[in-house]
Design a protein around this motif. Structure first.
Motif, PDB file in Angstrom:
ATOM      1  N   GLY A 180      -7.145  17.386 -20.783  1.00  0.00           N
ATOM      2  CA  GLY A 180      -8.358  17.344 -19.961  1.00  0.00           C
ATOM      3  C   GLY A 180      -8.143  18.002 -18.631  1.00  0.00           C
ATOM      4  O   GLY A 180      -9.002  18.505 -17.987  1.00  0.00           O
ATOM      5  N   TRP A 223       4.497  13.515 -13.256  1.00  0.00           N
ATOM      6  CA  TRP A 223       4.147  13.076 -14.591  1.00  0.00           C
ATOM      7  C   TRP A 223       3.103  13.964 -15.234  1.00  0.00           C
ATOM      8  O   TRP A 223       2.365  13.573 -16.117  1.00  0.00           O
ATOM      9  CB  TRP A 223       3.647  11.614 -14.592  1.00  0.00           C
ATOM     10  N   ASP A 224       3.073  15.166 -14.743  1.00  0.00           N
ATOM     11  CA  ASP A 224       2.101  16.122 -15.232  1.00  0.00           C
ATOM     12  C   ASP A 224       2.020  16.150 -16.754  1.00  0.00           C
ATOM     13  O   ASP A 224       0.959  16.046 -17.346  1.00  0.00           O
ATOM     14  CB  ASP A 224       2.482  17.508 -14.728  1.00  0.00           C
ATOM     15  N   LEU A 249       1.973   6.571  -6.554  1.00  0.00           N
ATOM     16  CA  LEU A 249       0.853   7.431  -6.935  1.00  0.00           C
ATOM     17  C   LEU A 249       1.222   8.900  -6.829  1.00  0.00           C
ATOM     18  O   LEU A 249       0.974   9.693  -7.731  1.00  0.00           O
ATOM     19  CB  LEU A 249      -0.338   7.175  -6.014  1.00  0.00           C
ATOM     20  N   TYR A 250       1.800   9.262  -5.694  1.00  0.00           N
ATOM     21  CA  TYR A 250       2.162  10.655  -5.471  1.00  0.00           C
ATOM     22  C   TYR A 250       3.169  11.135  -6.501  1.00  0.00           C
ATOM     23  O   TYR A 250       3.001  12.191  -7.115  1.00  0.00           O
ATOM     24  CB  TYR A 250       2.724  10.845  -4.057  1.00  0.00           C
ATOM     25  N   HIS A 293       0.731  13.120 -18.498  1.00  0.00           N
ATOM     26  CA  HIS A 293      -0.690  12.839 -18.380  1.00  0.00           C
ATOM     27  C   HIS A 293      -1.518  13.911 -19.088  1.00  0.00           C
ATOM     28  O   HIS A 293      -2.606  13.628 -19.594  1.00  0.00           O
ATOM     29  CB  HIS A 293      -1.052  12.610 -16.908  1.00  0.00           C
ATOM     30  N   GLY A 339       2.753   1.683  -3.184  1.00  0.00           N
ATOM     31  CA  GLY A 339       1.816   2.151  -4.194  1.00  0.00           C
ATOM     32  C   GLY A 339       1.523   3.625  -4.011  1.00  0.00           C
ATOM     33  O   GLY A 339       1.459   4.392  -4.982  1.00  0.00           O
ATOM     34  N   LEU A 340       1.359   4.017  -2.777  1.00  0.00           N
ATOM     35  CA  LEU A 340       1.050   5.405  -2.478  1.00  0.00           C
ATOM     36  C   LEU A 340       2.148   6.328  -2.961  1.00  0.00           C
ATOM     37  O   LEU A 340       1.899   7.369  -3.583  1.00  0.00           O
ATOM     38  CB  LEU A 340       0.867   5.533  -0.971  1.00  0.00           C
ATOM     39  N   GLY A 367       0.823  -1.196   0.000  1.00  0.00           N
ATOM     40  CA  GLY A 367       0.000   0.000   0.000  1.00  0.00           C
ATOM     41  C   GLY A 367       0.860   1.250   0.000  1.00  0.00           C
ATOM     42  O   GLY A 367       0.632   2.167  -0.802  1.00  0.00           O
ATOM     43  N   PHE A 368       1.850   1.275   0.857  1.00  0.00           N
ATOM     44  CA  PHE A 368       2.666   2.489   0.942  1.00  0.00           C
ATOM     45  C   PHE A 368       3.533   2.682  -0.292  1.00  0.00           C
ATOM     46  O   PHE A 368       3.680   3.795  -0.792  1.00  0.00           O
ATOM     47  CB  PHE A 368       3.494   2.489   2.221  1.00  0.00           C
ATOM     48  N   LEU A 377      -1.649  12.420 -22.265  1.00  0.00           N
ATOM     49  CA  LEU A 377      -2.567  11.275 -22.270  1.00  0.00           C
ATOM     50  C   LEU A 377      -4.016  11.715 -22.340  1.00  0.00           C
ATOM     51  O   LEU A 377      -4.839  11.103 -23.023  1.00  0.00           O
ATOM     52  CB  LEU A 377      -2.384  10.463 -20.976  1.00  0.00           C
ATOM     53  N   THR A 378      -4.330  12.752 -21.603  1.00  0.00           N
ATOM     54  CA  THR A 378      -5.726  13.134 -21.481  1.00  0.00           C
ATOM     55  C   THR A 378      -6.090  14.207 -22.491  1.00  0.00           C
ATOM     56  O   THR A 378      -7.219  14.691 -22.490  1.00  0.00           O
ATOM     57  CB  THR A 378      -6.011  13.687 -20.080  1.00  0.00           C
ATOM     58  N   LEU A 424       3.723   9.970  -9.346  1.00  0.00           N
ATOM     59  CA  LEU A 424       3.085  10.058 -10.660  1.00  0.00           C
ATOM     60  C   LEU A 424       2.308  11.355 -10.785  1.00  0.00           C
ATOM     61  O   LEU A 424       2.440  12.100 -11.747  1.00  0.00           O
ATOM     62  CB  LEU A 424       2.125   8.882 -10.859  1.00  0.00           C
ATOM     63  N   SER A 425       1.492  11.631  -9.760  1.00  0.00           N
ATOM     64  CA  SER A 425       0.600  12.771  -9.894  1.00  0.00           C
ATOM     65  C   SER A 425       1.366  14.081  -9.872  1.00  0.00           C
ATOM     66  O   SER A 425       0.937  15.077 -10.432  1.00  0.00           O
ATOM     67  CB  SER A 425      -0.441  12.761  -8.781  1.00  0.00           C
TER      68      SER A 425
END
Lengths: 493, 617
Positions: free
Chosen positions: B617, B606-607, B599-600, B610, B595-596, B592-593, B613-614, B602-603
């Motif tokens: 959006g 990886w602006d 996640l962080y 993404h 992954g966390l 979990g950690f 990608l979007t 990435l967010s």
């Protein structure tokens, strides 16, 4: 106030404990006990359904601090989306016990597992606290694993482990998502998180939403299952005993799509509405619809055919979810319930035919309608319902998801390709009917007996509900529509 | 009567109720099931008469709507409405089904599945009435599909016959190709017009763009083409003859197959604004009429002749729609229902009596089957379009409007008229005249089976004189009698009859001579231009192959192996991790950690990716 939801969720647990304590010298008692508890649960669920106020939002709320240090609560409540599914799972549990009536291998353990499964299945749809939700979610895995691994077919161990690992891998990602939400928003409460997401001041940044959506997506998509994460499903279905297949298709798959509607859409609304995720969900839904139907067409085993048809039907649910429209979500929930009834009936019938012929190979079964007119007729009925005949329960949901998808920003081509899935469904279902129901009764079918009154009584409630929901859509939509409106208005749609 | 006219839903509810009753108590006595069947037919007929009488008085029968979806303002509602068109269709369906129910009492008397048969026929009537009285496309679609499934089950009535099971499936699948088009048309229409009931549609239809209207019209036409067995979706109808003959008469000649024509008539306001779609209808109608008539000339099975003839006559109706006169198409639908159901029922008697469907084994049946022969003759004259039968009048109008709209198309229809007359004469001669080719002595088949064809002969002959009032009752544009067209049409029809009688006067030998001279072409036409095997080769077999390949290569080889690969990697990693940690809970939390953190990162970092990608959006 009576804790109605807790009773619905935990009465089967009491039943499971009582059943587990049965002495081995009384092999026919566990099933009676299990039936008693499950019928009582069904009665409670029906009562809840009856007194449910369709415009009242979350109801039968039970909320107590559980681990106050980290804000974990015991929080149960239902809205118009989860209420019908809980009733469905209570019904299918009763039927699953009835179709297992002749189980003689370790019956006490078997019926304990079925009831334990019922706890998890109803709990998932009633829980509004993430930790509780996750507990129920994982709880479902264990009894299902045992049902497949102990009472399954020839390759039961392979199928059971595959099922377990697949869904476990999915839930790990979901756990990541839950923890991420807790750390960023400081809450495990699904309703609170929804409210925070609806307020622009407290909403998560788009970036974070995007990636948390991804984590939940993996968790839910395995469960649905969405192509290409679906290959556990046919194996699990083929090896599982009939009751396992009924509950797996009837309820367990719906946990995934329910997760999208209850969690992904309202808590990560901007991500859900983003081009990327809308397209991903839409395309995967369409691929699942067409691919599931096409592969169903290639099957030689009846159970596998029904399993792949589930992939296709759950694709319609995903299409409705991807649309993010009122009609689409109405349709998605409708398909969830209808598929539970119809596919449940299909698996029960396949099981009943198998008990008599000891085969599920389509080419070995023929002429059911001349040898066993009731079994043949009901199999034809279920097939016709499954292919979406108007007037039966399979149609309204598929129509609504298509309408919703068409009205949304999804590419219309996806809707047209999905509509072809309706055609393919007719092709594989009628082909199966032609080969198994029609023709002369030969070989293994030549000497079998028709369904008993007990078996007919087991199927009867499904027939009644399939017709009733097909004719009176509002029986279900009066619950679903207001709840979907709430979900969508929170998302700012 | 008034009450019946204002409550057209009765035409749906009563047959449905009777169907249920048949299923429940049909076994009580031999007569129960047929009587209940007659009851459902009579209820549809009475509803239709009531509606027509009311319309004739100049009053519009009441309509009402039931909402299905509570939230949205009646968008998906279902209801009923009635007018002259609805009334006429109900009368056709009710009258023909009444005859068929009576006939079935004789034809199916010894059949084991009688109860199922009558229950399904009654359910079919309920579905057909739903198509007719629905006040919008949603109800129509529901009835449309229910009809399809009743037809499926009735074609496969003799479940033991493999050919019947295959034909039933084929019929359902091919028409469902059309239904997907219809469904797409309904969805498209709803998304732009916001309603599906005819009344609201009529109000907003002018505001829609011509492109949308044309697309909707074409999509609805796909549905109509499937149901009404028009090229290229006609291939199911000849096979559908595997069902009991009364079913062929009612469903696959007079009523269900005509539903496509009815659909277009009912949604005519759309077609009025979509000229391209009407051209398509005209083209398909003419091509089908001519193509199917040619195939009918060389069939050796009496029911297949009638099946291709039905396809051809439906082609005439489509041509009339394409020329812009839905009232004329509906009038031909009405007369065709009378004379074609007559021909089918008479053919059923012939088959019953001679024990074969093969024209080459019949002959000389005139003696001994006097009633059947007389009835058949009236039907045949109507189909050939000979004055003064009903077929003459309705076909004359079609020839006239098509010729004025498009001369080459009209010319092709004149040719088709001649061919029609030819094959009608051929069949009549082969069945009733010449030497007897079967050892069985021809005999009448009892009152229940000889009376209905005789009764049907009355409208088959007389309906022509009601052309003006019936088209005007439907509030459609009337087309008068045109003498030059009538003279030419009569001339070519008589020519066709003369050739048919002359060539086949001495039995089936002419066919053999033709076959020898034409060789492969003969077989090619006889097999319906081998369209079936084209479909088999280009659609059925490749799809099955594709499905099998998808299962084997994508599901098993690709996805499963990838999963097993990931699984063993994870297993390997898991083993490693387990050495570092102890216990699953901690493994979870650490996952979990990790992954966390991922996640962080990435967010945050990886602006750009993404955004790419979007699409911003």
């Amino acid at each position: 106030m009576v804790p109605l939801l807790s009773m619905i969720v935990f009465l089967p647990l009491v039943g499971a404990i009582v059943t587990a304590l049965m002495p081995r010298t009384m092999p026919t008692v566990p099933r009676v006990v299990a039936l008693g508890f499950s019928v009582a649960t069904l009665a409670l669920a029906t009562w809840a359904l009856a007194i449910f106020d369709v415009d009242g939002g979350y109801q039968f709320v039970e909320r107590f601090p559980w681990v106050p240090q980290v804000g974990i609560e015991y929080h149960l409540a239902v809205d118009g989306i989860s209420m019908p599914i809980i009733a469905l799972s209570a019904l299918l549990t009763v039927l699953a016990i009835l179709v297992s009536w002749k189980i003689d291998h370790r019956p006490a353990f078997y019926f304990t597992m079925i009831q334990l499964l019922a706890v998890g299945m109803t709990g998932v749809f009633a829980a509004l606290d993430f930790v509780l939700f996750y507990l129920f979610w994982e709880l479902v895995l264990v009894p299902m694993y045992f049902l497949i691994a102990i009472w399954g077919g020839a390759r039961r161990e392979y199928a059971a482990i595959k099922f377990f690992l697949y869904t476990l891998a999915g839930s790990v990602f979901m756990l990541v998502g839950i923890i991420a939400l807790y750390i960023t928003q400081g809450s495990f409460n699904i309703a609170e998180l929804t409210a925070l997401a609806a307020n622009p001041d407290t909403a998560l940044s788009y970036n974070l939403q995007f990636w948390i959506f991804a984590a939940f997506f993996l968790g839910f998509a395995v469960k649905v299952p969405v192509f290409p994460l679906h290959t556990w499903l046919p194996d699990a279905h083929v090896e599982a005993p009939t009751a396992g297949s009924v509950l797996l298709a009837g309820i367990l798959l719906k946990m995934g799509t329910y997760g999208f509607i209850r969690i992904s859409l309202p808590i990560m609304p901007e991500a859900a509405a983003s081009q990327f995720w809308m397209w991903t969900l839409g395309i995967l839904a369409t691929v699942s619809i067409v691919y599931g139907a096409a592969v169903a067409f290639a099957q030689t085993d009846m159970k596998k055919l029904v399993a792949y048809s589930s992939v296709s039907h759950m694709g319609f649910v995903m299409l409705g979810i991807a649309s993010g429209t009122q009609e689409g979500l109405d349709g998605a929930v409708f398909v969830m319930v209808a598929h539970g009834l119809i596919t449940g009936m299909m698996f029960m019938l396949v099981g009943m035919v198998y008990e008599r012929t000891h085969t599920r190979v389509i080419s070995e079964i023929n002429g059911l309608s001349s040898q066993t007119p009731i079994a043949g007729g009901l199999l034809a009925f279920a097939s016709i319902a499954s292919l979406g005949l108007p007037g039966l329960a399979g149609f309204p949901g598929e129509l609504l998801t298509l309408l919703g998808a068409w009205r949304s920003d999804l590419w219309p081509g996806l809707v047209i390709i999905s509509a072809l899935g309706v055609l393919l469904a007719a092709a594989y279902m009628l082909w199966m009917v032609q080969r198994t129901v029609m023709g002369e009764a030969k070989g293994v079918v030549a000497k079998i007996r028709d369904l008993t009154a007990f078996e007919i009584a087991t199927l009867a409630p499904l027939v009644v509900l399939i017709v009733a929901l097909g004719v009176f859509w509002s029986l279900l939509l009066r619950y679903v529509t207001p709840a979907v409106q709430t979900v969508l208005s929170g998302m700012g749609v | 009567m008034m009450w019946l006219a204002d409550n057209a839903w009765v035409a749906v509810a009563l047959p449905a109720l009777f169907a249920l009753l048949v299923a429940l108590v049909g076994r009580a006595d031999r007569l129960v099931a047929p009587l209940l069947g007659i009851g459902s037919a009579a209820s549809v007929l009475l509803s239709g008469i009531a509606v027509l009488l009311t319309v004739a008085e100049g009053r519009t029968p009441a309509a009402a709507t039931i909402r299905w979806l509570p939230s949205e303002e009646g968008i998906l509602a279902i209801g009923w409405s009635a007018d002259g068109l609805v009334g006429s269709m109900l009368v056709v369906v009710g009258f023909v089904s009444l005859m068929v129910m009576v006939y079935s009492a004789g034809y199916m008397a010894a059949d084991e599945g009688r109860v199922r048969y009558y229950a399904l026929l009654s359910l079919f009537l309920a579905a057909m009435s739903l198509v007719v009285v629905s006040d919008g496309l949603l109800g129509l679609f529901i009835g449309w599909e229910l009809m399809g499934v009743c037809s499926y089950l009735l074609i496969g009535h003799w479940t033991i016959k493999p050919a019947a099971a295959a034909a039933a499936k084929k019929a359902f699948l091919v028409t469902r190709v059309g239904d997907v088009g219809l469904l797409a048309g309904i969805v498209l229409l709803w998304s732009h017009a916001g309603a599906l009931d005819y009344e609201s549609l009529a109000a907003v239809i002018d505001t829609l763009s011509p492109d949308i209207l044309t697309t909707v019209a074409l999509l609805l036409a796909v549905g109509a083409i499937g149901k009404s067995a028009q090229f290229p979706l006609h291939i199911w109808l000849p096979d559908a003859m595997e069902g009991p003959t009364p079913v062929s008469a009612l469903i696959h000649a007079a009523t269900m197959v005509a539903a496509g024509v009815f659909l277009i008539a009912r949604t005519w306001p759309i077609y009025e604004l979509a000229p391209l779609a009407t051209y398509v209808l005209l083209g398909i109608g003419v091509a089908t009429a001519l193509g199917a008539a040619l195939v009918a000339c060389v069939q050796t099975d009496i029911k297949r002749v009638l099946a291709f003839s039905t396809i051809s006559q439906l082609g005439f109706m489509f041509a009339a729609l394409g020329a812009g006169y839905w009232g004329v198409a509906m009038f031909h639908l009405v007369t065709h229902a009378a004379f074609k159901s007559l021909l089918f029922l008479a053919a059923g008697s012939v088959i019953h009596s001679s024990g074969t469907q093969d024209l080459r084994k019949m002959g000389g049946l005139r003696k001994g089957m006097q009633f059947t022969f007389e009835a058949w003759t009236f039907g045949a004259l109507a189909l050939a379009g000979i004055f003064p039968t009903s077929g003459f009048f309705s076909k004359d109008k079609i020839l006239y409007i098509v010729t004025s709209e498009n001369l080459p198309a009209g010319a092709l229809l004149f040719l088709t008229t001649a061919i029609t007359a030819y094959y009608v004469a051929r069949v009549t001669v082969l069945v009733f005249f010449g030497p007897r080719n079967s050892r069985k002595k021809p005999h009448e088949t009892g009152l229940a089976m000889s009376i209905p064809p005789l009764i049907l002969a009355i409208p088959a002959v007389g309906l022509g004189y009601l052309a003006k009032p019936s088209i005007e009752l439907m509030a459609a544009e009337y087309v008068g009698f045109d003498l030059p067209v009538a003279l030419i049409a009569t001339g070519v029809a008589l020519l066709g009859v003369a050739i048919g009688v002359f060539l086949h006067r001495s039995g089936p030998s002419a066919d053999i001579a033709f076959e020898r001279r034409l060789g492969g072409v003969w077989g090619w036409i006889q097999a319906g231009y081998r369209l079936d095997s084209v479909v088999q080769k280009s659609v059925s077999r490749p799809s099955l192959g594709l499905a099998r390949a998808a299962y084997r290569h994508i599901d098993r080889d690709l996805v499963d192996r990838a999963v097993i690969g990931v699984g063993s990697t994870a297993n390997f990693l898991g083993e490693r991790l387990r050495r570092l940690q102890n216990g699953d809970t901690q493994w979870y939390i650490s996952m979990g950690f990790i992954g966390l953190i991922v996640l962080y990162s990435l967010s945050v970092s990886w602006d750009r990716i993404h955004v790419w990608l979007t699409g911003g959006g």
